[in-house]
Scaffold this motif. Structure first.
Motif, PDB file in Angstrom:
ATOM      1  N   GLU A  98       0.822  -1.203   0.000  1.00  0.00           N
ATOM      2  CA  GLU A  98       0.000   0.000   0.000  1.00  0.00           C
ATOM      3  C   GLU A  98       0.864   1.265   0.000  1.00  0.00           C
ATOM      4  O   GLU A  98       1.836   1.371   0.742  1.00  0.00           O
ATOM      5  CB  GLU A  98      -0.934  -0.001   1.203  1.00  0.00           C
ATOM      6  N   GLN A  99       0.503   2.195  -0.858  1.00  0.00           N
ATOM      7  CA  GLN A  99       1.153   3.502  -0.976  1.00  0.00           C
ATOM      8  C   GLN A  99       2.651   3.397  -1.256  1.00  0.00           C
ATOM      9  O   GLN A  99       3.431   4.278  -0.903  1.00  0.00           O
ATOM     10  CB  GLN A  99       0.909   4.322   0.298  1.00  0.00           C
ATOM     11  N   SER A 100       3.056   2.303  -1.891  1.00  0.00           N
ATOM     12  CA  SER A 100       4.465   2.116  -2.241  1.00  0.00           C
ATOM     13  C   SER A 100       4.733   2.621  -3.653  1.00  0.00           C
ATOM     14  O   SER A 100       3.815   2.850  -4.431  1.00  0.00           O
ATOM     15  CB  SER A 100       4.851   0.632  -2.127  1.00  0.00           C
ATOM     16  N   TRP A 101       6.011   2.780  -3.976  1.00  0.00           N
ATOM     17  CA  TRP A 101       6.426   3.319  -5.269  1.00  0.00           C
ATOM     18  C   TRP A 101       7.206   2.259  -6.043  1.00  0.00           C
ATOM     19  O   TRP A 101       8.212   1.743  -5.558  1.00  0.00           O
ATOM     20  CB  TRP A 101       7.306   4.545  -5.078  1.00  0.00           C
ATOM     21  N   PHE A 102       6.747   1.973  -7.269  1.00  0.00           N
ATOM     22  CA  PHE A 102       7.406   1.002  -8.134  1.00  0.00           C
ATOM     23  C   PHE A 102       7.605   1.581  -9.533  1.00  0.00           C
ATOM     24  O   PHE A 102       7.477   0.861 -10.518  1.00  0.00           O
ATOM     25  CB  PHE A 102       6.565  -0.279  -8.222  1.00  0.00           C
ATOM     26  N   LEU A 103       7.924   2.847  -9.645  1.00  0.00           N
ATOM     27  CA  LEU A 103       8.102   3.467 -10.950  1.00  0.00           C
ATOM     28  C   LEU A 103       9.201   2.751 -11.735  1.00  0.00           C
ATOM     29  O   LEU A 103      10.332   2.611 -11.264  1.00  0.00           O
ATOM     30  CB  LEU A 103       8.464   4.948 -10.802  1.00  0.00           C
ATOM     31  N   LYS A 104       8.854   2.259 -12.920  1.00  0.00           N
ATOM     32  CA  LYS A 104       9.788   1.595 -13.833  1.00  0.00           C
ATOM     33  C   LYS A 104      10.490   0.390 -13.192  1.00  0.00           C
ATOM     34  O   LYS A 104      11.573  -0.012 -13.614  1.00  0.00           O
ATOM     35  CB  LYS A 104      10.822   2.586 -14.360  1.00  0.00           C
ATOM     36  N   LEU A 107       9.090  -6.318 -12.317  1.00  0.00           N
ATOM     37  CA  LEU A 107       8.497  -7.396 -11.540  1.00  0.00           C
ATOM     38  C   LEU A 107       8.057  -8.535 -12.460  1.00  0.00           C
ATOM     39  O   LEU A 107       7.114  -9.261 -12.169  1.00  0.00           O
ATOM     40  CB  LEU A 107       7.304  -6.891 -10.720  1.00  0.00           C
ATOM     41  N   SER A 108       8.737  -8.695 -13.565  1.00  0.00           N
ATOM     42  CA  SER A 108       8.369  -9.749 -14.513  1.00  0.00           C
ATOM     43  C   SER A 108       8.452 -11.110 -13.836  1.00  0.00           C
ATOM     44  O   SER A 108       9.427 -11.432 -13.157  1.00  0.00           O
ATOM     45  CB  SER A 108       9.287  -9.704 -15.732  1.00  0.00           C
ATOM     46  N   GLY A 109       7.389 -11.891 -13.990  1.00  0.00           N
ATOM     47  CA  GLY A 109       7.347 -13.221 -13.404  1.00  0.00           C
ATOM     48  C   GLY A 109       7.213 -13.242 -11.892  1.00  0.00           C
ATOM     49  O   GLY A 109       7.290 -14.312 -11.273  1.00  0.00           O
ATOM     50  N   ALA A 110       6.990 -12.102 -11.275  1.00  0.00           N
ATOM     51  CA  ALA A 110       6.862 -12.046  -9.820  1.00  0.00           C
ATOM     52  C   ALA A 110       5.531 -12.628  -9.358  1.00  0.00           C
ATOM     53  O   ALA A 110       4.564 -12.679 -10.114  1.00  0.00           O
ATOM     54  CB  ALA A 110       6.987 -10.604  -9.336  1.00  0.00           C
ATOM     55  N   LYS A 111       5.494 -13.072  -8.113  1.00  0.00           N
ATOM     56  CA  LYS A 111       4.264 -13.605  -7.525  1.00  0.00           C
ATOM     57  C   LYS A 111       3.688 -12.555  -6.576  1.00  0.00           C
ATOM     58  O   LYS A 111       4.305 -12.221  -5.568  1.00  0.00           O
ATOM     59  CB  LYS A 111       4.562 -14.897  -6.777  1.00  0.00           C
ATOM     60  N   LEU A 112       2.495 -12.048  -6.931  1.00  0.00           N
ATOM     61  CA  LEU A 112       1.852 -11.019  -6.125  1.00  0.00           C
ATOM     62  C   LEU A 112       0.419 -11.409  -5.765  1.00  0.00           C
ATOM     63  O   LEU A 112      -0.418 -10.558  -5.497  1.00  0.00           O
ATOM     64  CB  LEU A 112       1.865  -9.684  -6.865  1.00  0.00           C
ATOM     65  N   ALA A 113       0.143 -12.711  -5.765  1.00  0.00           N
ATOM     66  CA  ALA A 113      -1.207 -13.175  -5.469  1.00  0.00           C
ATOM     67  C   ALA A 113      -1.653 -12.661  -4.106  1.00  0.00           C
ATOM     68  O   ALA A 113      -0.943 -12.811  -3.110  1.00  0.00           O
ATOM     69  CB  ALA A 113      -1.252 -14.700  -5.487  1.00  0.00           C
ATOM     70  N   GLY A 114      -2.819 -12.025  -4.082  1.00  0.00           N
ATOM     71  CA  GLY A 114      -3.375 -11.535  -2.830  1.00  0.00           C
ATOM     72  C   GLY A 114      -2.675 -10.318  -2.257  1.00  0.00           C
ATOM     73  O   GLY A 114      -2.955  -9.910  -1.124  1.00  0.00           O
ATOM     74  N   ALA A 115      -1.765  -9.705  -3.009  1.00  0.00           N
ATOM     75  CA  ALA A 115      -1.048  -8.534  -2.504  1.00  0.00           C
ATOM     76  C   ALA A 115      -1.977  -7.336  -2.374  1.00  0.00           C
ATOM     77  O   ALA A 115      -2.886  -7.148  -3.168  1.00  0.00           O
ATOM     78  CB  ALA A 115       0.119  -8.188  -3.428  1.00  0.00           C
ATOM     79  N   ARG A 116      -1.735  -6.531  -1.371  1.00  0.00           N
ATOM     80  CA  ARG A 116      -2.518  -5.315  -1.145  1.00  0.00           C
ATOM     81  C   ARG A 116      -1.792  -4.143  -1.787  1.00  0.00           C
ATOM     82  O   ARG A 116      -0.656  -3.839  -1.426  1.00  0.00           O
ATOM     83  CB  ARG A 116      -2.710  -5.094   0.350  1.00  0.00           C
ATOM     84  N   MET A 117      -2.467  -3.471  -2.722  1.00  0.00           N
ATOM     85  CA  MET A 117      -1.811  -2.423  -3.504  1.00  0.00           C
ATOM     86  C   MET A 117      -2.582  -1.113  -3.482  1.00  0.00           C
ATOM     87  O   MET A 117      -2.543  -0.344  -4.435  1.00  0.00           O
ATOM     88  CB  MET A 117      -1.641  -2.889  -4.953  1.00  0.00           C
ATOM     89  N   PHE A 118      -3.285  -0.843  -2.408  1.00  0.00           N
ATOM     90  CA  PHE A 118      -4.054   0.399  -2.347  1.00  0.00           C
ATOM     91  C   PHE A 118      -3.108   1.603  -2.362  1.00  0.00           C
ATOM     92  O   PHE A 118      -2.218   1.728  -1.533  1.00  0.00           O
ATOM     93  CB  PHE A 118      -4.913   0.440  -1.076  1.00  0.00           C
ATOM     94  N   GLY A 119      -3.300   2.481  -3.331  1.00  0.00           N
ATOM     95  CA  GLY A 119      -2.478   3.689  -3.416  1.00  0.00           C
ATOM     96  C   GLY A 119      -1.107   3.463  -4.015  1.00  0.00           C
ATOM     97  O   GLY A 119      -0.234   4.325  -3.918  1.00  0.00           O
TER      98      GLY A 119
END
Length: 264
Positions: A98-104, A107-119
């Motif tokens: 949540e509210q994290s920054w991942f500009l550019k 995350l190819s092939g990454a596992k993000l199942a069920g991850a919380r990404m609000f904001g």
């Protein structure tokens, strides 16, 4: 303060006006060390993992760091900065982003199942082939690459009961979703304008009130998908699969402006 600025900007962007889109990154010094450098090394992160128990990297500056292949399941990365970080094949299942920054970031092939990404701010990030099934990506993915990604059961629809900061929703503007699995995904009122959805599987997806203007759905599967009030002005609806089984197909907005035949 940074988190509040990001959320306020995201709410303005999600609301739609072009002027608000230009303000998305205002309030953040993108040239500052906090946004461009890492305060930890990969070895430091590996040491935290080795200790066992939940890993807490909330608020950390990790930009540019190579964390590829690490097991970061359930890790707390709330408000962390990972701009241009390498997370290829990293396991972030159930992580708090949540509210994290991942500009550019990659995350190819990454596992993000069920991850919380609000904001979350993930503009131009690479999620190709990643698993975002059941994730909650209420954030800005403008220009990101999600080709071949698994977004089945994704929860990206706007929650109209909790809109104190405006219409918070998934922003997939100009995103590459070619061949993506969006079966059963909730994208109600999400922004998908100019998204590339060629060959994507939208079976049983919720597109209620979504903005699909200018999107390319050529060859996409739409069987069981909900299209009520979805704006398809200028969208390419060519060679769709399961069109006769799409829900509320006649209730689309600007259907007369959609492209339904391939150009010759």
């Amino acid at each position: 303060m940074r988190a509040l600025t990001l959320l306020a900007a995201l709410a303005a962007l999600a609301a739609g006006p072009a002027a608000a889109e230009q303000d998305m990154l205002l309030g953040a010094d993108m040239a500052s060390p906090a946004m461009t450098r890492a305060e930890m090394s990969r070895a430091d992160v590996e040491a935290l993992i080795a200790r066992g128990g939940p890993v807490d990297l909330s608020g950390k500056s990790l930009s540019g760091l190579d964390l590829s292949g690490l097991d970061l399941r359930g890790t707390n990365l709330r408000t962390a900065r990972l701009n241009k970080a390498l997370l290829r094949g990293t396991d972030l299942s159930g992580a708090n982003l949540e509210q994290s920054w991942f500009l550019k970031a990659d995350l190819s092939g990454a596992k993000l199942a069920g991850a919380r990404m609000f904001g979350i701010m993930a503009r131009d990030a690479n999620f190709s082939g990643a698993d975002l099934s059941r994730a909650v990506p209420i954030g800005d993915f403008r220009g990101a690459n999600l080709s071949g990604a698994n977004l089945a059961g994704l929860k990206g629809g706007a929650d109209l009961k909790n809109q104190s900061m405006g219409l918070m929703r998934t922003v997939f503007v100009s995103v590459n979703l070619t061949g993506a699995n969006l079966r059963g995904a909730d994208l109600g009122r999400a922004r998908l304008d100019y998204a590339d959805l060629r060959g994507a599987d939208l079976s049983d997806a919720v597109l209620l009130g979504a903005d699909l203007s200018g999107a390319n759905l050529t060859g996409a599967t739409v069987s069981g998908a909900e299209f009520k009030n979805a704006d398809v002005g200028g969208a390419q609806l060519v060679d769709l699969k399961g069109e006769d089984k799409a829900r509320d197909w006649t209730a689309r907005v600007n259907a007369d402006r959609a492209i339904t035949r391939a150009s010759r």
